[in-house]
Design an enzyme around this catalytic site. Structure first.
Site, PDB file in Angstrom:
ATOM      1  N   GLU A 129       0.834  -1.214   0.000  1.00 45.99           N
ATOM      2  CA  GLU A 129       0.000   0.000   0.000  1.00 45.99           C
ATOM      3  C   GLU A 129       0.869   1.264   0.000  1.00 45.99           C
ATOM      4  O   GLU A 129       0.508   2.280  -0.590  1.00 45.99           O
ATOM      5  CB  GLU A 129      -0.918  -0.051   1.233  1.00 45.99           C
ATOM      6  N   THR A 182      -4.940  11.961  -4.933  1.00 40.82           N
ATOM      7  CA  THR A 182      -4.835  11.838  -3.479  1.00 40.82           C
ATOM      8  C   THR A 182      -3.985  12.979  -2.928  1.00 40.82           C
ATOM      9  O   THR A 182      -4.264  13.521  -1.855  1.00 40.82           O
ATOM     10  CB  THR A 182      -4.231  10.469  -3.101  1.00 40.82           C
TER      11      THR A 182
HETATM   12  P1  ADP Z   1      -8.271   3.982  -3.919  1.00 44.50           P
HETATM   13  O1  ADP Z   1      -8.432   5.482  -3.822  1.00 44.50           O
HETATM   14  O2  ADP Z   1      -9.391   3.324  -4.665  1.00 44.50           O
HETATM   15  O3  ADP Z   1      -8.003   3.384  -2.574  1.00 44.50           O
HETATM   16  P2  ADP Z   1      -5.568   4.190  -4.343  1.00 44.50           P
HETATM   17  O4  ADP Z   1      -5.460   5.660  -4.583  1.00 44.50           O
HETATM   18  O5  ADP Z   1      -5.272   3.623  -2.987  1.00 44.50           O
HETATM   19  O6  ADP Z   1      -7.013   3.709  -4.782  1.00 44.50           O
HETATM   20  O7  ADP Z   1      -4.599   3.430  -5.325  1.00 44.50           O
HETATM   21  C1  ADP Z   1      -4.485   3.752  -6.651  1.00 44.50           C
HETATM   22  C2  ADP Z   1      -2.997   3.904  -7.029  1.00 44.50           C
HETATM   23  O8  ADP Z   1      -2.261   2.692  -6.754  1.00 44.50           O
HETATM   24  C3  ADP Z   1      -2.836   4.177  -8.488  1.00 44.50           C
HETATM   25  O9  ADP Z   1      -1.820   5.135  -8.648  1.00 44.50           O
HETATM   26  C4  ADP Z   1      -2.389   2.849  -9.065  1.00 44.50           C
HETATM   27  O10 ADP Z   1      -1.611   2.980 -10.235  1.00 44.50           O
HETATM   28  C5  ADP Z   1      -1.573   2.259  -7.938  1.00 44.50           C
HETATM   29  N1  ADP Z   1      -1.539   0.778  -7.999  1.00 44.50           N
HETATM   30  C6  ADP Z   1      -0.455  -0.014  -8.089  1.00 44.50           C
HETATM   31  N2  ADP Z   1      -0.805  -1.320  -8.108  1.00 44.50           N
HETATM   32  C7  ADP Z   1      -2.153  -1.344  -8.022  1.00 44.50           C
HETATM   33  C8  ADP Z   1      -3.116  -2.408  -8.009  1.00 44.50           C
HETATM   34  N3  ADP Z   1      -2.762  -3.686  -8.094  1.00 44.50           N
HETATM   35  N4  ADP Z   1      -4.411  -2.071  -7.888  1.00 44.50           N
HETATM   36  C9  ADP Z   1      -4.789  -0.766  -7.796  1.00 44.50           C
HETATM   37  N5  ADP Z   1      -3.943   0.271  -7.831  1.00 44.50           N
HETATM   38  C10 ADP Z   1      -2.633  -0.009  -7.940  1.00 44.50           C
END
Ligand code: ADP
Length: 309
Positions: A129, A182
């Site tokens: 993460e 973000t």
């Molecule tokens: P959310 O807001 O839905 O929690 P995040 O902002 O935590 O999503 O995550 C999105 C970011 O993480 C993007 O920049 C994406 O490219 C990166 N990323 C890397 N690997 C993954 C993955 N397996 N699944 C989703 N996002 C990923």
């Protein structure tokens, strides 16, 4: 066991007054993943489907980075291959990266005969993460792995509390398909907060936790208020106030931002009210022209589910 197929759920972090500490797990929206043992050592991501642009490179994908953290600790004499079937749009605010980071370590642990407990899996998944959010946090990871509502009491050392919730509690997620960076959502937050606001916020968080323990729906509703983050971040979410009003008029208990947005969640007592909220928000969003998805979900008390093994 050579291969496992899992459902890795979406999650709602922050939950209004629980910024950076509280989260809950969804049931009807999530990714599927296949994790397989390979004779070749190491970790490989062999497939990503779902139409989103995500890196196959292990060190750039959160699923790969968390997998490497577990792999190093377990040091098996074989390897792992990961396939990701993504349904949660990255950046939607419902834990897309956390689903991948948690899913890979859950699947690998199962194939290894479960040597690690859920706290240790959370720790590995946080490593993954961290590449998406630049910091190690567990507010989406913990509900994905433990299920239900979780409170991250401390990150270092890692301490997760599992919070019970009423069996008839439902969530409605309204996701307008727009991008909110973000970093932009973070930049809007104040560095300091007035003591009077802090008092309201911790009164609400304490009340919400009590309400979840005692099945007190009215208190869930009155405690689900965020006076610190929502006033700033909601500016980035089109139609936020009208979505909130529509949910309120359809008898939702409360509505706030899911994660850093753009998804907006509402909590509801019972499935019928949840569908009323879904319909009211659907009508409203149809008239805006912004593409959207709406999901209704019971609180998923199990977390990640094994589909086949
Ligand atoms: P959310 O807001 O839905 O929690 P995040 O902002 O935590 O999503 O995550 C999105 C970011 O993480 C993007 O920049 C994406 O490219 C990166 N990323 C890397 N690997 C993954 C993955 N397996 N699944 C989703 N996002 C990923």
């Amino acid at each position: 066991m050579e291969e496992i197929k899992i459902f890795s759920p979406g999650t709602v972090a922050n939950v209004g007054c629980g910024f950076d500490v509280l989260g809950f797990c969804l049931d009807t929206i999530g990714d599927e993943m296949v994790i397989r043992k390979t004779t070749e050592k190491g970790v490989r991501i062999s497939k990503i489907e779902g139409g989103f642009e995500l890196p196959l490179e292990v060190t750039k994908n959160v699923a790969g980075v968390s997998a490497l953290a577990l792999y190093e600790a377990a040091s098996p004499n074989f390897g792992f291959e990961i396939e990701i079937y993504k349904a949660i749009k990255p950046g939607s605010g419902i834990g897309s990266s956390a689903a991948s980071a948690a899913g890979s370590v859950f699947g690998m642990n199962s194939l290894l005969g479960n040597p690690f407990d859920t706290h240790q899996l959370t720790y590995f998944a946080m490593k993954g993460e961290a590449i998406a959010s630049k910091s190690e946090h567990a507010d989406n990871i913990a509900p994905a792995l433990f299920g239900g509502f979780t409170l991250v009491k401390s990150t270092h050392p890692l301490e997760i509390l599992q919070i019970p919730s009423p069996s008839d509690l439902y969530a409605v997620i309204a996701h307008q398909k727009i991008e909110i960076k973000t970093s932009e959502a973070r930049a809007l937050l104040p560095n300091e907060i007035p003591l009077a606001d802090a008092i309201i916020q911790w009164s609400n968080l304490g009340s919400l936790i009590h309400a979840l323990h005692t099945n007190n729906f009215a208190l869930i509703g009155s405690a689900l208020k965020d006076v610190i983050v929502e006033p700033h971040r909601s500016q980035l979410i089109p139609n936020f106030q009208t979505l909130k009003t529509a949910a309120h008029e359809a008898n939702a208990l409360g509505t706030s931002i899911s994660g850093s947005g753009p998804s907006v969640f509402s909590l509801c007592q019972g499935k019928a009210v949840a569908h009323d909220v879904e319909n009211a928000q659907k009508e409203l969003l149809k008239s805006t022209g912004i593409p959207f998805d709406i999901y209704v979900s019971k609180i998923n008390t199990q977390g990640i589910k094994i589909l086949t093994q």
